[in-house]
Design a protein around this motif. Structure first.
Motif, PDB file in Angstrom:
ATOM      1  N   GLY A 192       0.779  -1.226   0.000  1.00  0.00           N
ATOM      2  CA  GLY A 192       0.000   0.000   0.000  1.00  0.00           C
ATOM      3  C   GLY A 192       0.812   1.278   0.000  1.00  0.00           C
ATOM      4  N   TYR A 193       2.114   1.171  -0.266  1.00  0.00           N
ATOM      5  CA  TYR A 193       2.988   2.341  -0.347  1.00  0.00           C
ATOM      6  C   TYR A 193       3.141   2.721  -1.814  1.00  0.00           C
ATOM      7  CZ  TYR A 193       4.599   1.638   4.498  1.00  0.00           C
ATOM      8  OH  TYR A 193       4.676   1.511   5.854  1.00  0.00           O
ATOM      9  N   GLN A 194       2.477   3.772  -2.244  1.00  0.00           N
ATOM     10  CA  GLN A 194       2.586   4.229  -3.625  1.00  0.00           C
ATOM     11  C   GLN A 194       2.953   5.702  -3.665  1.00  0.00           C
ATOM     12  OE1 GLN A 194      -1.364   2.879  -5.022  1.00  0.00           O
ATOM     13  NE2 GLN A 194      -0.280   1.470  -6.376  1.00  0.00           N
ATOM     14  N   ARG A 195       3.607   6.082  -4.743  1.00  0.00           N
ATOM     15  CA  ARG A 195       4.024   7.478  -4.898  1.00  0.00           C
ATOM     16  C   ARG A 195       2.820   8.326  -5.294  1.00  0.00           C
ATOM     17  NH1 ARG A 195       6.038  11.361  -8.416  1.00  0.00           N
ATOM     18  NH2 ARG A 195       7.995  12.367  -7.790  1.00  0.00           N
ATOM     19  N   HIS A 196       2.572   9.415  -4.568  1.00  0.00           N
ATOM     20  CA  HIS A 196       1.501  10.336  -4.920  1.00  0.00           C
ATOM     21  C   HIS A 196       1.933  11.755  -4.554  1.00  0.00           C
ATOM     22  CE1 HIS A 196       0.550  10.267  -0.631  1.00  0.00           C
ATOM     23  NE2 HIS A 196       0.412   8.947  -0.696  1.00  0.00           N
ATOM     24  N   GLN A 197       1.059  12.703  -4.789  1.00  0.00           N
ATOM     25  CA  GLN A 197       1.427  14.104  -4.661  1.00  0.00           C
ATOM     26  C   GLN A 197       1.880  14.461  -3.252  1.00  0.00           C
ATOM     27  OE1 GLN A 197       1.808  16.318  -7.027  1.00  0.00           O
ATOM     28  NE2 GLN A 197       2.459  17.880  -5.562  1.00  0.00           N
ATOM     29  N   ARG A 198       1.257  13.883  -2.245  1.00  0.00           N
ATOM     30  CA  ARG A 198       1.572  14.267  -0.869  1.00  0.00           C
ATOM     31  C   ARG A 198       2.883  13.686  -0.364  1.00  0.00           C
ATOM     32  NH1 ARG A 198      -3.214  12.832   2.938  1.00  0.00           N
ATOM     33  NH2 ARG A 198      -3.156  10.940   1.679  1.00  0.00           N
ATOM     34  N   ASN A 199       3.298  12.551  -0.950  1.00  0.00           N
ATOM     35  CA  ASN A 199       4.514  11.907  -0.412  1.00  0.00           C
ATOM     36  C   ASN A 199       5.632  11.789  -1.429  1.00  0.00           C
ATOM     37  OD1 ASN A 199       3.937   9.809  -2.162  1.00  0.00           O
ATOM     38  ND2 ASN A 199       3.821   8.222  -0.593  1.00  0.00           N
ATOM     39  N   HIS A 200       5.509  12.450  -2.580  1.00  0.00           N
ATOM     40  CA  HIS A 200       6.477  12.197  -3.656  1.00  0.00           C
ATOM     41  C   HIS A 200       7.905  12.556  -3.255  1.00  0.00           C
ATOM     42  CE1 HIS A 200       5.721  16.509  -4.397  1.00  0.00           C
ATOM     43  NE2 HIS A 200       6.877  16.526  -5.010  1.00  0.00           N
ATOM     44  N   ASN A 201       8.069  13.595  -2.421  1.00  0.00           N
ATOM     45  CA  ASN A 201       9.423  13.941  -1.985  1.00  0.00           C
ATOM     46  C   ASN A 201      10.039  12.825  -1.154  1.00  0.00           C
ATOM     47  OD1 ASN A 201       9.688  16.433  -3.206  1.00  0.00           O
ATOM     48  ND2 ASN A 201       8.745  17.533  -1.515  1.00  0.00           N
ATOM     49  N   PHE A 202       9.281  12.321  -0.171  1.00  0.00           N
ATOM     50  CA  PHE A 202       9.774  11.238   0.678  1.00  0.00           C
ATOM     51  C   PHE A 202       9.995   9.959  -0.125  1.00  0.00           C
ATOM     52  CE2 PHE A 202       7.405  13.660   4.095  1.00  0.00           C
ATOM     53  CZ  PHE A 202       8.554  14.198   4.646  1.00  0.00           C
ATOM     54  N   HIS A 273      12.745   5.888   6.751  1.00  0.00           N
ATOM     55  CA  HIS A 273      12.292   6.343   5.437  1.00  0.00           C
ATOM     56  C   HIS A 273      10.858   5.896   5.166  1.00  0.00           C
ATOM     57  CE1 HIS A 273      15.684   8.301   3.437  1.00  0.00           C
ATOM     58  NE2 HIS A 273      16.480   7.421   4.022  1.00  0.00           N
ATOM     59  N   LEU A 274      10.566   4.626   5.411  1.00  0.00           N
ATOM     60  CA  LEU A 274       9.242   4.085   5.120  1.00  0.00           C
ATOM     61  C   LEU A 274       8.173   4.747   5.969  1.00  0.00           C
ATOM     62  CD1 LEU A 274      10.167   0.297   4.816  1.00  0.00           C
ATOM     63  CD2 LEU A 274       9.218   1.739   2.993  1.00  0.00           C
ATOM     64  N   ASN A 275       8.487   5.037   7.211  1.00  0.00           N
ATOM     65  CA  ASN A 275       7.496   5.653   8.084  1.00  0.00           C
ATOM     66  C   ASN A 275       7.063   7.011   7.544  1.00  0.00           C
ATOM     67  OD1 ASN A 275       6.067   5.599  10.773  1.00  0.00           O
ATOM     68  ND2 ASN A 275       7.200   7.511  10.960  1.00  0.00           N
ATOM     69  N   LYS A 276       7.961   7.729   6.911  1.00  0.00           N
ATOM     70  CA  LYS A 276       7.607   9.022   6.322  1.00  0.00           C
ATOM     71  C   LYS A 276       6.586   8.880   5.194  1.00  0.00           C
ATOM     72  CE  LYS A 276      11.995  11.320   7.401  1.00  0.00           C
ATOM     73  NZ  LYS A 276      13.193  11.986   6.845  1.00  0.00           N
ATOM     74  N   LEU A 277       6.619   7.737   4.516  1.00  0.00           N
ATOM     75  CA  LEU A 277       5.693   7.526   3.398  1.00  0.00           C
ATOM     76  C   LEU A 277       4.254   7.346   3.870  1.00  0.00           C
ATOM     77  CD1 LEU A 277       7.715   5.149   1.055  1.00  0.00           C
ATOM     78  CD2 LEU A 277       7.598   7.626   1.042  1.00  0.00           C
ATOM     79  N   LEU A 278       4.066   7.063   5.157  1.00  0.00           N
ATOM     80  CA  LEU A 278       2.720   6.906   5.682  1.00  0.00           C
ATOM     81  C   LEU A 278       1.976   8.242   5.715  1.00  0.00           C
ATOM     82  CD1 LEU A 278       3.412   4.486   8.663  1.00  0.00           C
ATOM     83  CD2 LEU A 278       2.272   3.939   6.527  1.00  0.00           C
TER      84      LEU A 278
END
Length: 278
Positions: A192-202, A273-278
């Protein structure tokens, strides 16, 4: 003397020297009204960011897209100063991750959403990294903003620990690296970790970290790794349990593909790193 490859904006340009070594240079109007192949006089350059390989170039340009140049310059200068003063070996990606962290922290402060660090005090276990981090924070307060909190020392020290290691020659099997990255992205998608507008930097920073990790393991391992304190490991494992389990799965995938073992500390860095993607 440098030769222009392309202007990135009026005051920033991608260049190469007489040995075909690429660099990003900064200076007032250094790229203004110039075309590819034009000479760039040394006296017009205020700052040079050396790019050791194609990957360094891509990562710098990615950083430049999202981060103001003054933050990049301050970050690069303080890293170079600390490496020289403490003879502390760091991998190249520290330039990207620390500059990104500093800008994100500054934005959070300005927008009133800064959250104080809850990391335990590890200064007794890592006195050099904490001393370096204290000096880094002093520079940030002077050059960027005196609003930075003292708990940034913990975060910056962890960045130094993360990047500690001998600088390496980034020869790599491109097909192998791409295959591993595809496998890791599949694991992220399934979780469930996908790149989107809110997390693209992380997300992009995480991929940069993975790229350097894979390169280093491909070249032979972790001769310069640091063993993190047991208390810190337990704290992060308990607080970010979901990300911790996923970090183990990703690291096992990389180790299996490369037939090489990473330092177990790497699980902690991946977890953060992964926690930031949440």
């Amino acid at each position: 003397m440098y030769e222009l490859i392309r202007s990135l904006n009026t005051n920033v340009a991608l260049v190469k020297d007489t040995n075909n070594q690429q660099a990003v240079v900064m200076g007032l109007r250094v790229g203004f009204n110039k075309k590819k192949g034009d000479p760039i006089a040394a006296e017009s350059i205020e700052k040079v960011f050396l790019l050791r390989n194609e990957e360094s170039k891509e990562n710098f340009l990615l950083l430049l897209r999202d981060t103001p140049l003054d933050f990049i310059k301050v970050s690069y200068d303080l890293i170079d100063h600390l490496i020289e003063e403490y003879h502390y070996p760091m991998q190249d990606y520290i330039y990207i991750t620390l500059a990104d962290h500093i800008f994100c922290s500054y934005q959070a402060l300005q927008e009133g959403r800064y959250q104080r660090s809850q990391l335990p005090d590890m200064s007794e276990h890592y006195p050099i990294e904490y001393e370096m981090a204290r000096k880094a924070l002093a520079i940030l307060k002077k050059e960027i903003s005196n609003q930075f909190f003292e708990d940034e020392i913990d975060r910056i020290a962890l960045h130094f620990l993360n990047a500690k290691g001998e600088l390496i020659n980034n020869r790599k099997d491109t097909d192998c690296k791409k295959a591993i990255m595809v496998a890791v992205e599949s694991i992220l998608t399934n979780a469930g970790y996908q790149r989107h507008q809110r997390n693209h930097n992380f997300y992009d920073r995480f991929m940069i970290h993975l790229t350097y990790l894979i390169n280093r393991m491909y070249e032979g391992g972790f001769s310069g790794s640091t063993q993190l304190d047991f208390e810190l490991v337990n704290y992060i494992r308990g607080r970010y349990h979901r990300a911790y389990i996923l970090a183990i799965e990703i690291l096992e995938q990389i180790e299996s593909a490369l037939q090489n073992k990473a330092s177990q500390d790497e699980i902690i860095y991946l977890t953060i790193h992964l926690n930031k993607l949440l």
